[in-house]
Design a protein around this motif. Structure first.
Motif, PDB file in Angstrom:
ATOM      1  N   TRP A 142       0.816  -1.219   0.000  1.00 48.80           N
ATOM      2  CA  TRP A 142       0.000   0.000   0.000  1.00 48.80           C
ATOM      3  C   TRP A 142       0.847   1.265   0.000  1.00 48.80           C
ATOM      4  CZ3 TRP A 142      -5.380  -0.242   0.013  1.00 48.80           C
ATOM      5  CH2 TRP A 142      -5.947  -1.481   0.322  1.00 48.80           C
ATOM      6  N   ASP A 143       0.499   2.191  -0.896  1.00 54.48           N
ATOM      7  CA  ASP A 143       0.937   3.571  -0.745  1.00 54.48           C
ATOM      8  C   ASP A 143       0.137   4.159   0.429  1.00 54.48           C
ATOM      9  OD1 ASP A 143       1.843   6.265  -1.347  1.00 54.48           O
ATOM     10  OD2 ASP A 143      -0.159   6.586  -2.187  1.00 54.48           O
ATOM     11  N   VAL A 144       0.574   5.279   0.970  1.00 49.45           N
ATOM     12  CA  VAL A 144      -0.102   5.854   2.139  1.00 49.45           C
ATOM     13  C   VAL A 144      -0.880   7.123   1.771  1.00 49.45           C
ATOM     14  CG1 VAL A 144       0.251   6.882   4.420  1.00 49.45           C
ATOM     15  CG2 VAL A 144       1.518   4.837   3.740  1.00 49.45           C
ATOM     16  N   ASP A 145      -0.118   8.192   1.453  1.00 48.69           N
ATOM     17  CA  ASP A 145      -0.780   9.486   1.218  1.00 48.69           C
ATOM     18  C   ASP A 145      -1.668   9.422  -0.011  1.00 48.69           C
ATOM     19  OD1 ASP A 145       0.290  11.160   3.328  1.00 48.69           O
ATOM     20  OD2 ASP A 145       2.221  10.784   2.391  1.00 48.69           O
ATOM     21  N   GLY A 146      -2.935   9.674   0.184  1.00 47.00           N
ATOM     22  CA  GLY A 146      -3.882   9.675  -0.925  1.00 47.00           C
ATOM     23  C   GLY A 146      -4.516   8.332  -1.187  1.00 47.00           C
ATOM     24  N   THR A 147      -3.858   7.246  -0.766  1.00 44.06           N
ATOM     25  CA  THR A 147      -4.385   5.896  -1.029  1.00 44.06           C
ATOM     26  C   THR A 147      -5.111   5.345   0.198  1.00 44.06           C
ATOM     27  OG1 THR A 147      -2.624   5.471  -2.620  1.00 44.06           O
ATOM     28  CG2 THR A 147      -3.766   3.546  -1.725  1.00 44.06           C
ATOM     29  N   LEU A 148      -4.428   5.329   1.354  1.00 40.44           N
ATOM     30  CA  LEU A 148      -5.103   4.882   2.577  1.00 40.44           C
ATOM     31  C   LEU A 148      -6.082   5.954   3.043  1.00 40.44           C
ATOM     32  CD1 LEU A 148      -2.217   3.333   4.739  1.00 40.44           C
ATOM     33  CD2 LEU A 148      -3.801   2.148   3.198  1.00 40.44           C
ATOM     34  N   MET A 150      -0.916  -0.646  -4.485  1.00 44.06           N
ATOM     35  CA  MET A 150      -2.146   0.139  -4.408  1.00 44.06           C
ATOM     36  C   MET A 150      -1.729   1.603  -4.361  1.00 44.06           C
ATOM     37  SD  MET A 150      -4.164  -2.474  -4.216  1.00 44.06           S
ATOM     38  CE  MET A 150      -5.755  -1.739  -3.897  1.00 44.06           C
ATOM     39  N   GLU A 151      -2.151   2.399  -5.340  1.00 44.12           N
ATOM     40  CA  GLU A 151      -1.646   3.775  -5.474  1.00 44.12           C
ATOM     41  C   GLU A 151      -2.761   4.767  -5.788  1.00 44.12           C
ATOM     42  OE1 GLU A 151       0.846   5.694  -5.205  1.00 44.12           O
ATOM     43  OE2 GLU A 151       2.566   4.414  -4.826  1.00 44.12           O
ATOM     44  N   ASP A 152      -2.421   6.065  -5.677  1.00 47.13           N
ATOM     45  CA  ASP A 152      -3.413   7.118  -5.976  1.00 47.13           C
ATOM     46  C   ASP A 152      -2.895   8.176  -6.946  1.00 47.13           C
ATOM     47  OD1 ASP A 152      -1.580   8.229  -3.924  1.00 47.13           O
ATOM     48  OD2 ASP A 152      -2.854   9.981  -4.204  1.00 47.13           O
ATOM     49  N   SER A 153      -1.608   8.142  -7.278  1.00 46.52           N
ATOM     50  CA  SER A 153      -1.019   9.282  -8.010  1.00 46.52           C
ATOM     51  C   SER A 153      -0.238   8.813  -9.233  1.00 46.52           C
ATOM     52  CB  SER A 153      -0.064  10.034  -7.075  1.00 46.52           C
ATOM     53  OG  SER A 153       1.084   9.240  -6.825  1.00 46.52           O
ATOM     54  N   PRO A 154      -0.011   9.714 -10.193  1.00 49.73           N
ATOM     55  CA  PRO A 154       0.793   9.347 -11.363  1.00 49.73           C
ATOM     56  C   PRO A 154       2.211   8.916 -10.968  1.00 49.73           C
ATOM     57  CG  PRO A 154      -0.270  11.487 -11.697  1.00 49.73           C
ATOM     58  CD  PRO A 154      -0.522  11.108 -10.270  1.00 49.73           C
TER      59      PRO A 154
END
Ligand code: XBP
Ligand code: MG
Length: 258
Positions: free
Chosen positions: A6-12, A179-183
């Motif tokens: 897991w990524d943290v910032d923006g994902t969790l 698991m990510e949220d950013s480019p």
């Protein structure tokens, strides 16, 4: 598939606009600076990973920033430390909510024997504050490996953070999914050879994201994902571990264009 990374910032959690940005502004104020970052400006600054690096980048376009590099770096260091203190307070006060569907998938993964890790380029203190607020003393049982900003030479989009996570887990890239949220985060995972599921956070809702295994609005819904998911009966339903496994088995990639 043996692990979720897991990524943290923006994902969790929506930590960027609601957490780090707010804490940066509090730090500017407490050090007597008139600087304030609104959401649009912070959204642009997110192209630079790392809070200290982001500050130094922003100073380049400010006429009221210190001229000497050494003074700039000292100011960035002081602001960053104050920002992280403020961020921990915000997290403790419950100002930052976890993204819906994340904990459900974490519980399912744990129940089915998958290992879980964190690969973030935020400071370790920020990660610990966020995990403490959600899991208390149980945090270590959820994420057996936690790689943070202090552990890497180069932050995302460099793959280093993911390569270290894989190494500590003792896994090959195709034995895990990111698991990510950013480019930048998605690019880091891909460059490490990992399949990556992307749920763009608010700041990256309209960003270009390339080469993801799947992209969708959040883990709480089966709507609007690419590749598409079938809803559970009349109900919408959440994204499940089997969905992740199916996507990874298909091996296709999808992109989102700005
Ligand atoms: C997020 C980041 C971090 C945070 C701020 O990384 O780029 O810089 O914005 O954290 P990720 P610091 O999405 O990989 O978690 O101020 O501690 O750098
Ligand atoms: Mg992120």
């Amino acid at each position: 598939m043996k692990a979720l990374i897991w990524d943290v910032d923006g994902t969790l959690a929506e930590t960027e606009l609601d957490g780090h940005r707010v804490a940066f502004n509090q730090a500017f104020e407490s050090l007597g600076l008139p600087w304030r970052w609104d959401e649009a400006h912070y959204g642009r600054l997110l192209a630079v990973t790392g809070g200290r690096e982001r500050l130094l980048h922003d100073m380049m376009s400010r006429t009221d920033a210190p001229v000497l590099l050494q003074q700039r770096q000292a100011l960035a260091g002081a602001l960053h430390a104050e920002k992280n203190r403020r961020y921990a307070q915000l997290v403790e006060r419950g100002a930052i909510g976890w993204r819906p569907g994340v904990l459900d998938l974490m519980h399912e993964a744990r129940a089915r024997g998958l290992r879980q890790a964190v690969a973030t380029t935020t400071s370790r203190s920020n990660l610990e504050a966020l995990l403490q607020s959600q899991f208390g003393a149980d945090a270590a049982r959820w994420f057996e490996v936690r790689v943070c900003g202090e552990d890497v030479q180069r932050k995302k989009p460099d793959p280093e953070v993911y390569l270290i996570a894989l190494q500590r887990l003792g896994l090959e890239p195709l034995e895990a999914v990111a698991m990510e949220d950013s480019p930048g985060g998605a690019a880091a995972a891909r460059a490490a050879g990992l399949p990556v599921i992307v749920t763009p956070s608010r700041a990256f809702a309209d960003a270009t994201i390339d080469g993801a295994t799947a992209i969708g609005p959040g883990l709480h819904t089966r709507r609007d994902w690419r590749p598409a998911l079938r809803p559970f009966g009349a109900e919408d339903g959440r994204v499940t571990l089997d969905d992740l496994l199916d996507w990874c088995a298909q091996g296709d990639t999808v992109s989102q264009f700005a």
